[in-house]
Design a protein around this motif. Structure first.
Motif, PDB file in Angstrom:
ATOM      1  N   ASP A 149      -5.529  11.110  -5.063  1.00  0.00           N
ATOM      2  CA  ASP A 149      -6.536  11.355  -3.870  1.00  0.00           C
ATOM      3  C   ASP A 149      -5.310  12.236  -3.407  1.00  0.00           C
ATOM      4  O   ASP A 149      -5.910  13.467  -2.861  1.00  0.00           O
ATOM      5  CB  ASP A 149      -6.798  10.077  -3.382  1.00  0.00           C
ATOM      6  CG  ASP A 149      -7.293   9.712  -3.868  1.00  0.00           C
ATOM      7  OD1 ASP A 149      -8.240  10.181  -5.318  1.00  0.00           O
ATOM      8  OD2 ASP A 149      -7.801   8.431  -3.533  1.00  0.00           O
TER       9      ASP A 149
ATOM     10  N   LYS B  30       0.653  -0.983   0.354  1.00  0.00           N
ATOM     11  CA  LYS B  30      -0.669   0.135   0.293  1.00  0.00           C
ATOM     12  C   LYS B  30       0.731   1.365  -0.265  1.00  0.00           C
ATOM     13  O   LYS B  30       0.702   2.556  -0.839  1.00  0.00           O
ATOM     14  CB  LYS B  30      -1.035  -0.218   1.331  1.00  0.00           C
ATOM     15  CG  LYS B  30      -2.046  -1.294   0.337  1.00  0.00           C
ATOM     16  CD  LYS B  30      -2.994  -0.838   2.278  1.00  0.00           C
ATOM     17  CE  LYS B  30      -2.762  -0.979   3.710  1.00  0.00           C
ATOM     18  NZ  LYS B  30      -3.420  -1.120   4.134  1.00  0.00           N
TER      19      LYS B  30
ATOM     20  N   VAL C 112      -6.258   4.988   4.766  1.00  0.00           N
ATOM     21  CA  VAL C 112      -6.233   4.133   3.568  1.00  0.00           C
ATOM     22  C   VAL C 112      -6.959   3.050   4.137  1.00  0.00           C
ATOM     23  O   VAL C 112      -7.161   2.308   5.000  1.00  0.00           O
ATOM     24  CB  VAL C 112      -4.461   3.874   3.033  1.00  0.00           C
ATOM     25  CG1 VAL C 112      -5.192   2.589   2.550  1.00  0.00           C
ATOM     26  CG2 VAL C 112      -3.996   4.853   3.338  1.00  0.00           C
TER      27      VAL C 112
ATOM     28  N   LEU D 146     -10.218   9.425   2.631  1.00  0.00           N
ATOM     29  CA  LEU D 146     -10.765   8.248   1.829  1.00  0.00           C
ATOM     30  C   LEU D 146      -9.295   8.323   1.019  1.00  0.00           C
ATOM     31  O   LEU D 146      -9.434   9.146   0.031  1.00  0.00           O
ATOM     32  CB  LEU D 146     -11.226   7.561   2.000  1.00  0.00           C
ATOM     33  CG  LEU D 146     -11.387   5.746   1.469  1.00  0.00           C
ATOM     34  CD1 LEU D 146     -12.565   4.765   0.875  1.00  0.00           C
ATOM     35  CD2 LEU D 146     -11.563   5.032  -0.452  1.00  0.00           C
TER      36      LEU D 146
ATOM     37  N   GLN E 222      -7.731   5.791  -1.630  1.00  0.00           N
ATOM     38  CA  GLN E 222      -7.831   4.837  -2.762  1.00  0.00           C
ATOM     39  C   GLN E 222      -5.892   5.210  -3.341  1.00  0.00           C
ATOM     40  O   GLN E 222      -5.537   3.997  -3.909  1.00  0.00           O
ATOM     41  CB  GLN E 222      -8.366   4.585  -3.443  1.00  0.00           C
ATOM     42  CG  GLN E 222      -9.604   4.854  -2.948  1.00  0.00           C
ATOM     43  CD  GLN E 222     -11.066   4.531  -3.759  1.00  0.00           C
ATOM     44  OE1 GLN E 222     -11.297   3.021  -4.055  1.00  0.00           O
ATOM     45  NE2 GLN E 222     -11.322   5.876  -3.931  1.00  0.00           N
ATOM     46  N   ASN E 223      -5.522   6.194  -4.055  1.00  0.00           N
ATOM     47  CA  ASN E 223      -3.923   6.463  -4.558  1.00  0.00           C
ATOM     48  C   ASN E 223      -3.797   7.396  -4.773  1.00  0.00           C
ATOM     49  O   ASN E 223      -3.917   8.116  -3.407  1.00  0.00           O
ATOM     50  CB  ASN E 223      -5.212   6.288  -6.160  1.00  0.00           C
ATOM     51  CG  ASN E 223      -6.072   6.783  -6.354  1.00  0.00           C
ATOM     52  OD1 ASN E 223      -5.615   7.885  -6.546  1.00  0.00           O
ATOM     53  ND2 ASN E 223      -7.093   6.681  -7.045  1.00  0.00           N
TER      54      ASN E 223
END
Length: 300
Positions: free
Chosen positions: A280, A128, A252, A274, A276-277
Motif C-alpha cells: 500500500d 504490525k 494502520v 488505510l 494493510q501491508n
C-alpha cells in the motif's frame, strides 16, 4: 549571512517571529551588528526591554563562544544553506536553524516516511511494524520519528537493527537526551544514523517543544503513518501538521476493542489512507513521485 543567522538564532531563538521580522527588515543580516537598541525597538516593533536584551545577547561573549563551539561540534544547517532540505523549506514556519549529530547526508534522503504512535503500544504493535515497515528497510526507505518511548523508539530500533536508515527529531537540544531511557539508543543513532533538533544544544526539553517539533517530523517526509494512537493521542498533532503541509497521511487498523487503535480508526473514517501491508505504501510512493518533483525523488 550564515554565521550571523546562527548568532541571531542563539540570541533570540525563543521567538522565531522576531527573527523573521528581523529578516524582513534586513534579509542578509548585513546590519545585524550596526543596529542600536533604539533601531531595533523602532524597526522590529518590540519594547525597550526586549531591544536592550537582544542587543545585550548579540554582544554577549559567552553566546558568541557557544555559536563557535556548536559550529565545530555539530552539523548545523540554516534555511539559507544549499543542503537545507527542500521538503522543509516549503512548510509553514520552517525551522531557521537545525543542529545534528550523525550521518549528515540523511537529512535530504528520500523516500522518507514519518512513523508515529502512542508511547504505550499494544502487544500487536511490534508485529504490525515489523510486517509493514520491515520490507521498506530492504527497499532503502528512511524512517523519521521523535525518539519518544513506544512506537517512536521501536521505529528507530527497527531501522538501526536491520541496517536501514532513520532520523530522530528531538524536542530538546542535543546535549539533553530525552527521555533518559533512550540514552543508549541516542548513542547508537548518532553513530550510524542522524539525530537533529531545532533547539540550540544546551536547551533542555520543554513541554511545548514536542508538539512544535512535530512539524519537522512530518515535514521531512512525503507521508506520515500512525501505527497506533488513542483517540486523543499527541501523535495526531503530527497528523494535523502533515495535513497542513500537504503530506500523505496513513493509518494502520487494529483490534477495535483496543484503546490504542481508536485514533487510527477515527483517522480512517476521516479520510486517512488505510494501510494493510507494505505494498500500500510502495504503490502510493510510486504514484506521487511526479507530484513531488525531481528534488524529492528517491536518491539511491
Amino acid at each position: 549571512m550564515r554565521f550571523r543567522l546562527i548568532h541571531l538564532y542563539h540570541a533570540c531563538f525563543t521567538s522565531r517571529k522576531l527573527i523573521h521580522r528581523f529578516l524582513q527588515q534586513d534579509p542578509t543580516l548585513d546590519h545585524l551588528y550596526k543596529w542600536t537598541p533604539t533601531d531595533m525597538q523602532a524597526s522590529l516593533f518590540i519594547s525597550k526591554d526586549q531591544a536592550d536584551r537582544l542587543y545585550s545577547n548579540l554582544y554577549n561573549s559567552k553566546i558568541l563562544e557557544k555559536v563557535q563551539n556548536d559550529l565545530e561540534k555539530y552539523h548545523v544547517w540554516t534555511i539559507s544553506d544549499e543542503d537545507y532540505p527542500s521538503s522543509l523549506r516549503c512548510i509553514p514556519d520552517p525551522p531557521l536553524v537545525l543542529y545534528g549529530l550523525g550521518q549528515r547526508d540523511l537529512l535530504t534522503y528520500q523516500p522518507s516516511l514519518s512513523v508515529v504512535g502512542t508511547r504505550n503500544p499494544s502487544k500487536e504493535a511490534k508485529f504490525k511494524m515489523l510486517s509493514i515497515l520491515g520490507p521498506l528497510i530492504k527497499q532503502e526507505w528512511l524512517f523519521v520519528s521523535g525518539m519518544a518511548l513506544g512506537i517512536d523508539g521501536f521505529a528507530h530500533r527497527l531501522a538501526h537493527y536491520y541496517q536501514g536508515k532513520t532520523i530522530a527529531v528531538l524536542g530538546s537540544g542535543l546535549n539533553h537526551v530525552y527521555p533518559k531511557q533512550h540514552e543508549a539508543l541516542f548513542e547508537k543513532l548518532i553513530t550510524n544514523q542522524l539525530v537533529i533538533s531545532e533547539y540550540p544544544p544546551d536547551i533542555p526539553p520543554k513541554k511545548y517543544h514536542f508538539p512544535e517539533r512535530n512539524r519537522i517530523i512530518s515535514g521531512l517526509s512525503f507521508g506520515t503513518i500512525v501505527i497506533e494512537a488513542k483517540e486523543k493521542s499527541g501523535s495526531l498533532i503530527t497528523v494535523d501538521q502533515a495535513l497542513e503541509q500537504g503530506r500523505e497521511v496513513y493509518a494502520v487498523p487494529g483490534n477495535p476493542l483496543l484503546s490504542q487503535t481508536q485514533g487510527c480508526h477515527k483517522m480512517i473514517q476521516d479520510g486517512a489512507k488505510l494501510v494493510q501491508n507494505t505494498y500500500d505504501l510502495i504503490e502510493d510512493w510510486n504514484q506521487i513521485q511526479e507530484k513531488w518533483g525531481l528534488n524529492l525523488m528517491n536518491n539511491h
